[in-house]
Scaffold this active site. Structure first.
Site, short mmCIF file in Angstrom:
data_model
loop_
_atom_site.label_atom_id
_atom_site.label_comp_id
_atom_site.label_asym_id
_atom_site.label_seq_id
_atom_site.Cartn_x
_atom_site.Cartn_y
_atom_site.Cartn_z
N ASP A 11 8.97 -1.59 2.97
CA ASP A 11 7.53 -1.34 3.07
C ASP A 11 7.16 -1.42 4.54
OD1 ASP A 11 7.51 -1.21 0.38
OD2 ASP A 11 6.42 -3.08 0.04
N ASP A 130 4.69 4.97 -11.21
CA ASP A 130 4.45 3.55 -11.52
C ASP A 130 4.01 3.48 -12.97
OD1 ASP A 130 4.99 2.92 -8.88
OD2 ASP A 130 2.88 2.96 -8.27
#
Lengths: 252, 217
Positions: A11, A130
């Site tokens: 990330d 997701d």
């Protein structure tokens, strides 16, 4: 025969790695390029950079991160986060990314997948999904905006639609398992794996090497992704691969 | 050593340029024939569709240029689509004639395997190469080495000649020519620049051959 791929995910926010503070061996553990090189040397098969910058400057910086990574890495990598247009895709691919991943922007405008596939080839277009189990719907529903908004799509239907439009790979994250470190979501992974004919990457829930073994033997998934367990050195790419190899799973 | 990366507007040349720079080559990305004439070796990259690639090569007169390299001693390495272009023809979006250096045809992976299971296309990921023979420039290949390389392709070379295929992989029961060699032409269906240490090793060996041929014309 193809080997199973192990993919660390980084990330990146405003050009810095958000996790990864445990890497005392690195000169600068906050530098995404340094960390990416470390994973490359460890035997990672591929990397994913997820840009979570909010600012315009952060997004500009990401292009530099991609360019530097492409100069240093000897493995393929994907860039995701905030890719909304063909122009965004072009910027990342020109900077040296092998693939781009789209999530919310593809749900909002599914033609983006088709346009990207026509322009750059399906092999460059990853659709990130997701998914979270819904008792009411009795299946997994797709969420956008970093898991904050539910959509009308079931995970299986959206994976099929994304593939029909030209997605070359599905990056499937279980929101139920994400961060739990109790293993990948086998049922979800299996459902999506069986529904499409492109490679699927399982994500969310890895807590140890055994979890990788479980997902590769209980489903026919092509790759598995993890972030924090690698960043916090709870296990390493090397260890995961050696466990898999010992147990007869084919890895590089 | 001067390596000319043949630029015909297809695909991303940055990664391959960087890989050659790491091997201390001078890299020139160009479509200019005068410039190409000064090179010691050539790299033919390529991502995209076969017909577009042939059309662009022909518009730039690079198709004839590449073919005439057969009369020289200068090595050329085709990567991915760049390797496929070196074959006789391709069935990608109709039938298109290729450069005809290697014997064989480019066609799509079969959609079903022998058990009638659907095959996942593209063939994407790490697959080991099996070597059937060794070209001179690859001497010293250790049998114990891990030979995994990174593939991404939906089309492959078929009806190939055994003596032209140096190494291959298997995918969904199909024979996948991975590394091919004929005279000064080499083809790699995989991406050596993305294939970790073994990819780097192969590229380094190829570059060493370019140097050898330059110094002993």
């Amino acid at each position: 025969m193809l080997t199973k791929r192990i993919i660390p995910c980084l990330d990146v926010k405003e050009g810095r790695v958000v996790k990864g503070v445990q890497f005392v061996s690195l000169r600068d553990a906050g530098d995404p390029v340094e960390l990416a090189k470390f994973y490359d040397e460890q035997g990672a098969d591929e990397l994913v950079f997820l840009d979570i910058s909010a600012s315009h400057e952060g997004k500009e910086t990401m292009v530099d991160v991609v360019r530097q990574s492409a100069a240093e890495l000897a493995i393929p990598f994907t860039v995701g986060g905030g890719i909304r247009t063909i122009e965004d895709m072009k910027n990342m691919l020109r900077a040296g990314a092998d693939k781009v991943s789209v999530n919310t922007s593809a749900i909002e405008r599914p033609e983006l997948i088709a346009e990207g596939a026509a322009f750059f080839g399906s092999q460059c277009i990853v659709v990130a999904i997701d998914a979270k189990w819904s008792e009411v719907d009795d299946t997994w529903m797709v969420y956008t905006h970093g898991g904050r908004r539910v959509t009308q799509w079931t995970a299986v239907k959206w994976a099929q639609e994304a593939t029909r439009l030209g997605a070359g790979e599905i990056l499937l994250t279980s929101m139920n398992q994400d961060g739990e470190k109790s293993g990948f979501d086998i049922a979800l992974t299996k459902a999506v794996r069986d529904a499409v004919n492109v490679p699927v990457i399982a994500s969310g829930g890895a807590g140890n090497a055994q979890h990788f073994y479980d997902v590769f033997t209980q489903t026919d998934v092509d790759a598995a992704l993890a972030a924090s367990i690698f960043h916090y050195k709870e296990t390493s790419v090397k260890e995961v691969k050696s466990v898999l190899r010992e147990k007869g799973v084919s890895v590089r | 050593m001067k390596i000319g990366v043949i630029d015909y507007g297809m695909g991303n040349l940055y990664s391959v340029e960087q890989a050659l720079l790491r091997l201390e080559c001078e890299v020139f990305i160009t479509s200019d024939i005068n410039m190409l004439n000064q090179m010691d070796g050539y790299l033919l990259p390529g991502v995209g569709a076969f017909p577009d690639a042939m059309r662009r090569l022909s518009e730039l007169c690079l198709d004839d240029y590449i073919k005439q390299l057969a009369t020289t001693n200068k090595p050329l390495l085709g990567i991915c689509l760049g390797m496929q272009l070196l074959y006789e023809d391709s069935k990608e979006n109709g039938l298109t004639k290729g450069l005809g250096i290697f014997t064989g045809n480019i066609q799509k992976f079969d959609e079903l395997d022998s058990q009638q299971n659907r095959v996942r296309i593209p063939h994407m990921g790490w697959n080991p190469l099996s070597f059937t023979h060794q070209p001179e420039w690859l001497d010293g290949l250790d049998k114990e080495d891990s030979t995994h390389v990174y593939f991404v392709h939906s089309y492959l070379a078929q009806n190939t000649r055994q003596h032209e295929v140096v190494a291959s992989s298997t995918y969904a029961g199909q024979f996948v020519p991975g590394l091919v060699q004929k005279d000064n032409f080499t083809g790699m269906q995989f991406h050596p620049e993305k294939s970790g240490p073994f990819g780097k090793y192969l590229l380094a060996k190829w570059v060493k051959q370019v140097k050898g041929r330059r110094d002993q014309p």
